[in-house]
Design a protein around this motif. Structure first.
Motif, PDB file in Angstrom:
ATOM      1  N   SER A  51       0.964  -0.997   0.301  1.00  0.00           N
ATOM      2  CA  SER A  51       0.021   0.081   0.000  1.00  0.00           C
ATOM      3  C   SER A  51       0.775   1.334   0.070  1.00  0.00           C
ATOM      4  N   GLU A  52       2.022   0.905   0.369  1.00  0.00           N
ATOM      5  CA  GLU A  52       2.972   2.544   0.424  1.00  0.00           C
ATOM      6  C   GLU A  52       4.215   2.037  -0.604  1.00  0.00           C
ATOM      7  N   MET A  53       3.840   1.389  -1.705  1.00  0.00           N
ATOM      8  CA  MET A  53       4.835   1.215  -2.644  1.00  0.00           C
ATOM      9  C   MET A  53       4.188   1.808  -3.930  1.00  0.00           C
ATOM     10  N   PRO A  54       4.833   3.321  -4.241  1.00  0.00           N
ATOM     11  CA  PRO A  54       4.373   3.935  -5.486  1.00  0.00           C
ATOM     12  C   PRO A  54       4.341   3.225  -7.071  1.00  0.00           C
ATOM     13  N   TYR A  55       5.677   2.535  -7.155  1.00  0.00           N
ATOM     14  CA  TYR A  55       5.622   1.823  -8.385  1.00  0.00           C
ATOM     15  C   TYR A  55       6.578   0.717  -8.156  1.00  0.00           C
ATOM     16  N   ILE A  56       6.611  -0.041  -9.528  1.00  0.00           N
ATOM     17  CA  ILE A  56       7.404  -1.334  -9.600  1.00  0.00           C
ATOM     18  C   ILE A  56       8.106  -1.552 -11.058  1.00  0.00           C
ATOM     19  N   ASP A  57       9.215  -1.993 -10.899  1.00  0.00           N
ATOM     20  CA  ASP A  57       9.673  -2.186 -12.409  1.00  0.00           C
ATOM     21  C   ASP A  57       9.697  -3.678 -12.674  1.00  0.00           C
ATOM     22  N   SER A  58      10.184  -4.138 -13.774  1.00  0.00           N
ATOM     23  CA  SER A  58      10.105  -5.670 -14.279  1.00  0.00           C
ATOM     24  C   SER A  58      10.679  -6.588 -13.324  1.00  0.00           C
ATOM     25  N   ALA A  59      11.942  -5.897 -12.933  1.00  0.00           N
ATOM     26  CA  ALA A  59      12.651  -6.718 -11.841  1.00  0.00           C
ATOM     27  C   ALA A  59      11.930  -7.195 -10.489  1.00  0.00           C
ATOM     28  N   GLY A  60      11.159  -6.049 -10.138  1.00  0.00           N
ATOM     29  CA  GLY A  60      10.407  -5.963  -8.929  1.00  0.00           C
ATOM     30  C   GLY A  60       9.041  -7.095  -8.907  1.00  0.00           C
ATOM     31  N   ILE A  61       8.693  -6.890 -10.126  1.00  0.00           N
ATOM     32  CA  ILE A  61       7.536  -7.976 -10.716  1.00  0.00           C
ATOM     33  C   ILE A  61       8.202  -9.330 -10.486  1.00  0.00           C
ATOM     34  N   GLY A  62       9.323  -9.618 -11.082  1.00  0.00           N
ATOM     35  CA  GLY A  62       9.992 -11.150 -11.084  1.00  0.00           C
ATOM     36  C   GLY A  62      10.262 -11.287  -9.645  1.00  0.00           C
ATOM     37  N   CYS A  63      10.455 -10.222  -8.847  1.00  0.00           N
ATOM     38  CA  CYS A  63      10.974 -10.845  -7.302  1.00  0.00           C
ATOM     39  C   CYS A  63       9.310 -11.375  -6.860  1.00  0.00           C
ATOM     40  N   LEU A  64       8.395 -10.554  -7.205  1.00  0.00           N
ATOM     41  CA  LEU A  64       7.188 -11.010  -6.524  1.00  0.00           C
ATOM     42  C   LEU A  64       6.831 -12.553  -7.027  1.00  0.00           C
ATOM     43  N   VAL A  65       6.844 -12.675  -8.282  1.00  0.00           N
ATOM     44  CA  VAL A  65       6.632 -13.794  -9.132  1.00  0.00           C
ATOM     45  C   VAL A  65       7.459 -14.952  -8.442  1.00  0.00           C
ATOM     46  N   GLY A  66       8.882 -14.843  -8.317  1.00  0.00           N
ATOM     47  CA  GLY A  66       9.661 -15.738  -7.530  1.00  0.00           C
ATOM     48  C   GLY A  66       9.155 -15.886  -6.146  1.00  0.00           C
ATOM     49  N   ALA A  67       8.595 -14.890  -5.396  1.00  0.00           N
ATOM     50  CA  ALA A  67       8.230 -15.302  -4.178  1.00  0.00           C
ATOM     51  C   ALA A  67       6.884 -16.013  -4.178  1.00  0.00           C
ATOM     52  N   HIS A  68       6.077 -15.701  -4.850  1.00  0.00           N
ATOM     53  CA  HIS A  68       4.743 -16.566  -5.243  1.00  0.00           C
ATOM     54  C   HIS A  68       5.106 -18.063  -5.399  1.00  0.00           C
ATOM     55  N   VAL A  69       6.013 -18.110  -6.396  1.00  0.00           N
ATOM     56  CA  VAL A  69       6.404 -19.563  -7.054  1.00  0.00           C
ATOM     57  C   VAL A  69       6.997 -20.594  -5.708  1.00  0.00           C
ATOM     58  N   SER A  70       7.826 -19.974  -5.038  1.00  0.00           N
ATOM     59  CA  SER A  70       8.794 -20.319  -4.056  1.00  0.00           C
ATOM     60  C   SER A  70       7.850 -20.721  -3.135  1.00  0.00           C
ATOM     61  N   ARG A  71       6.807 -19.947  -2.501  1.00  0.00           N
ATOM     62  CA  ARG A  71       6.014 -20.414  -1.261  1.00  0.00           C
ATOM     63  C   ARG A  71       4.890 -21.415  -1.884  1.00  0.00           C
ATOM     64  N   GLU A  72       4.489 -21.261  -2.995  1.00  0.00           N
ATOM     65  CA  GLU A  72       3.558 -22.432  -3.546  1.00  0.00           C
ATOM     66  C   GLU A  72       3.995 -23.597  -3.430  1.00  0.00           C
ATOM     67  N   ASN A  73       5.437 -23.832  -4.120  1.00  0.00           N
ATOM     68  CA  ASN A  73       5.987 -25.127  -4.321  1.00  0.00           C
ATOM     69  C   ASN A  73       6.217 -25.810  -2.878  1.00  0.00           C
ATOM     70  N   SER A  74       6.304 -24.862  -1.693  1.00  0.00           N
ATOM     71  CA  SER A  74       6.509 -25.349  -0.556  1.00  0.00           C
ATOM     72  C   SER A  74       5.162 -25.579   0.431  1.00  0.00           C
ATOM     73  N   GLY A  75       4.004 -25.518  -0.250  1.00  0.00           N
ATOM     74  CA  GLY A  75       2.817 -25.382   0.273  1.00  0.00           C
ATOM     75  C   GLY A  75       2.264 -24.086   1.240  1.00  0.00           C
ATOM     76  N   ARG A  76       2.957 -23.098   0.905  1.00  0.00           N
ATOM     77  CA  ARG A  76       2.703 -21.812   1.706  1.00  0.00           C
ATOM     78  C   ARG A  76       2.212 -20.780   0.807  1.00  0.00           C
ATOM     79  N   LYS A  77       1.611 -19.927   1.551  1.00  0.00           N
ATOM     80  CA  LYS A  77       0.649 -18.981   0.724  1.00  0.00           C
ATOM     81  C   LYS A  77       1.301 -17.484   0.882  1.00  0.00           C
ATOM     82  N   LEU A  78       1.048 -16.832  -0.297  1.00  0.00           N
ATOM     83  CA  LEU A  78       1.508 -15.502  -0.266  1.00  0.00           C
ATOM     84  C   LEU A  78       0.378 -14.692  -0.757  1.00  0.00           C
ATOM     85  N   ILE A  79       0.147 -13.577  -0.130  1.00  0.00           N
ATOM     86  CA  ILE A  79      -1.064 -12.630  -0.561  1.00  0.00           C
ATOM     87  C   ILE A  79      -0.499 -11.085  -0.683  1.00  0.00           C
TER      88      ILE A  79
END
Length: 116
Positions: A51-79
């Motif tokens: 909510s306090e993040m004004p913008y993101i670039d493609s590397a930032g999006i990649g970081c969020l995607v990586g976090a999502h995939v990592s957590r999903e693969n280990s049976g944990r959730k990211l929101i």
């Protein structure tokens, strides 16, 4: 353009849940601390409050995607909570918006997670 720093605030409100509140943009030059925190977090539920993040670039999006995939693969959730229109548009344009569970606020993310 001078790169603004990213500050990460770690909040543990509920047992088994970690909230990472991001202050500032998520960019190529500053996403590594977030990546490290996500990888070391052992909670069942991780809420990334943007909510306090004004913008993101493609590397930032990649970081969020990586976090999502990592957590999903280990049976944990990211929101992702509190995304503004600019971030939502960036996720849609890059066609990764469907990967994420999104909530309008941390409180709503906690409520939704409790209902599952």
């Amino acid at each position: 353009m001078q790169e603004k720093p990213l500050e990460i605030e770690k909040i543990e409100k509920v047992p088994g849940t970690t909230v990472l509140r991001l202050h500032g943009p998520l960019l190529l030059g500053n996403f590594f601390p977030l990546q490290t925190m996500v990888r070391s977090d052992a909670s069942t539920l991780l809420i990334v409050d943007v909510s306090e993040m004004p913008y993101i670039d493609s590397a930032g999006i990649g970081c969020l995607v990586g976090a999502h995939v990592s957590r999903e693969n280990s049976g944990r959730k990211l929101i992702i909570a509190g995304a503004n229109e600019r971030l939502l548009t960036s996720l849609k344009v890059t066609k990764v918006d469907q990967l994420f569970t999104l909530a309008p606020s941390v409180e709503q993310a906690l409520a939704n997670a409790g209902a599952q």
